[in-house]
Design a protein around this motif. Sequence first.
Motif, PDB file in Angstrom:
ATOM      1  N   LEU A 150      23.365 -38.856 -27.143  1.00  0.00           N
ATOM      2  CA  LEU A 150      22.780 -37.543 -26.848  1.00  0.00           C
ATOM      3  C   LEU A 150      23.710 -36.415 -27.286  1.00  0.00           C
ATOM      4  O   LEU A 150      23.271 -35.438 -27.897  1.00  0.00           O
ATOM      5  N   VAL A 151      25.006 -36.553 -26.965  1.00  0.00           N
ATOM      6  CA  VAL A 151      25.973 -35.512 -27.336  1.00  0.00           C
ATOM      7  C   VAL A 151      26.066 -35.410 -28.858  1.00  0.00           C
ATOM      8  O   VAL A 151      26.029 -34.310 -29.426  1.00  0.00           O
ATOM      9  N   ALA A 152      26.126 -36.554 -29.537  1.00  0.00           N
ATOM     10  CA  ALA A 152      26.222 -36.550 -31.000  1.00  0.00           C
ATOM     11  C   ALA A 152      24.998 -35.871 -31.611  1.00  0.00           C
ATOM     12  O   ALA A 152      25.109 -35.078 -32.551  1.00  0.00           O
ATOM     13  N   GLU A 153      23.818 -36.161 -31.020  1.00  0.00           N
ATOM     14  CA  GLU A 153      22.577 -35.598 -31.526  1.00  0.00           C
ATOM     15  C   GLU A 153      22.521 -34.083 -31.335  1.00  0.00           C
ATOM     16  O   GLU A 153      22.161 -33.328 -32.242  1.00  0.00           O
ATOM     17  N   ARG A 154      22.935 -33.630 -30.131  1.00  0.00           N
ATOM     18  CA  ARG A 154      22.943 -32.182 -29.858  1.00  0.00           C
ATOM     19  C   ARG A 154      23.911 -31.461 -30.802  1.00  0.00           C
ATOM     20  O   ARG A 154      23.596 -30.380 -31.303  1.00  0.00           O
ATOM     21  N   ALA A 155      25.060 -32.069 -31.052  1.00  0.00           N
ATOM     22  CA  ALA A 155      26.050 -31.444 -31.935  1.00  0.00           C
ATOM     23  C   ALA A 155      25.456 -31.269 -33.328  1.00  0.00           C
ATOM     24  O   ALA A 155      25.588 -30.214 -33.950  1.00  0.00           O
ATOM     25  N   GLU A 156      24.767 -32.318 -33.786  1.00  0.00           N
ATOM     26  CA  GLU A 156      24.144 -32.278 -35.107  1.00  0.00           C
ATOM     27  C   GLU A 156      23.095 -31.175 -35.164  1.00  0.00           C
ATOM     28  O   GLU A 156      23.021 -30.406 -36.121  1.00  0.00           O
ATOM     29  N   ARG A 157      22.301 -31.065 -34.096  1.00  0.00           N
ATOM     30  CA  ARG A 157      21.221 -30.080 -34.061  1.00  0.00           C
ATOM     31  C   ARG A 157      21.789 -28.661 -34.102  1.00  0.00           C
ATOM     32  O   ARG A 157      21.248 -27.787 -34.780  1.00  0.00           O
ATOM     33  N   ILE A 158      22.879 -28.421 -33.369  1.00  0.00           N
ATOM     34  CA  ILE A 158      23.491 -27.085 -33.366  1.00  0.00           C
ATOM     35  C   ILE A 158      24.022 -26.754 -34.760  1.00  0.00           C
ATOM     36  O   ILE A 158      23.836 -25.647 -35.267  1.00  0.00           O
ATOM     37  N   ARG A 159      24.663 -27.733 -35.393  1.00  0.00           N
ATOM     38  CA  ARG A 159      25.176 -27.499 -36.744  1.00  0.00           C
ATOM     39  C   ARG A 159      24.040 -27.167 -37.713  1.00  0.00           C
ATOM     40  O   ARG A 159      24.146 -26.275 -38.549  1.00  0.00           O
ATOM     41  N   GLU A 160      22.917 -27.901 -37.584  1.00  0.00           N
ATOM     42  CA  GLU A 160      21.775 -27.649 -38.458  1.00  0.00           C
ATOM     43  C   GLU A 160      21.220 -26.248 -38.226  1.00  0.00           C
ATOM     44  O   GLU A 160      20.897 -25.531 -39.174  1.00  0.00           O
ATOM     45  N   ALA A 161      21.109 -25.868 -36.950  1.00  0.00           N
ATOM     46  CA  ALA A 161      20.571 -24.550 -36.626  1.00  0.00           C
ATOM     47  C   ALA A 161      21.451 -23.455 -37.219  1.00  0.00           C
ATOM     48  O   ALA A 161      20.963 -22.461 -37.752  1.00  0.00           O
TER      49      ALA A 161
END
Lengths: 217, 186
Positions: A150-161
């Motif tokens: 979950l943490v890895a996924e959220r980090a990726e999403r923030i970077r994409e945003a």
Amino acid sequence: MTLALYVPTGSPVHRAPAGAKLLTLVAVSVVVFAVPTLPVVGGVLAAVVLVGLGVARLPPALLGRQVRAVLWWLVALAIVTGVVGGVAGAALVVLRLLALVLAAAVVTATTRVTELVAVVEWLCSPLRVFGVRPARIGLLIAMTLRFIPLVAERAERIREAQAARGGTVRGIRAWTTTAVPLLVQVLQMAHTTAEALDARGADDDAPPARPPSRGRR
Amino acid sequence: MKTRDLAYVALFAAITAVLGLVPAIQVGPVPITAQTLGVMLAGSVLGARRGFLALLLFLVLVAVGLPLLASGSGGLSVFAGPSGGYLYSWPIGAFVVGLITELSWSRYNLGWALLANVVGGIVVVYAIGIPFLALYGDIPLAAAFTGSFAFLPGDAVKAVVASLVAVQVRRAYPVIERPRRAAASQ
């Protein structure tokens, strides 16, 4: 995802109780430090390799990987101790490191994660005095394993945003602009998870309260 | 411990594991990893007790055989190796970071954050890791000390990052709440 380092071969070493294996590991580490002579340390190393390859039937490549992981250490320590204590001193340190690392690798490869968790819970049982409930360790481990993706996924999403908004910051700023929103998000997520668990009765010290009687006849 | 505290502890154990996915820079035998950032952040955000438990939980997961360390390694071997002392120091380091953070909480700023992260995340980690290495390898303390200077620049950067992040997270989502009194009332 191969998250565990366990290698099943069904050998007697695999069937031995996890506590006994851990105790043996402790004994090995005490012996190689308490009796720092070449025959003893060399003998322990030979015994470890014999048990790992012969009795536990672990693939030699597995032990080879462990040796490669500490190869740099072996070279660095051999050089430093070789200068101070000569060839014998260097050999002792190298053999000791190999014995310890390989013994630990044998225990890890022959013992299931669940068995080791049970030993951890047992070791923590004296901590009851300080209000620690050993049964909670299973819950903690389950939550951590769920939070990692979950943490890895959220980090990726923030970077994409951030990339979508055209922001390309580098260096220290790149870390903080990702880490702050990420931490706030995952702290909220952990809080929500805890509320959900509490709603299902995870927070009760006493047995859960009696369900309301109006649903019953 | 409330369930919320358990969730925070599990969360920072997970964050430390995720930081292991950040590519490490190999300097001789020890990789420079982002994982000590987990030590600093756990102490800075959760405080002493929960920060300590988060890193302890992380080490338990590594010890039972999950490859969560930066190089994809795990299991008991890493604790038996020469750099094991650095691992043992992590929960204590997080505790010290958390302690200084809690004590300075009402006037917490970048200065206090830097002090906490440097003392707990660097000094404590070195003070345990270096003597362990010297004893283990039978090498002089001074040699082990010199060898670990390679990590100082990376650790300094991590302390700055952790401090900047900690100050902002405190403003946005403070987890430590009047620590001393809250602990006494529970």
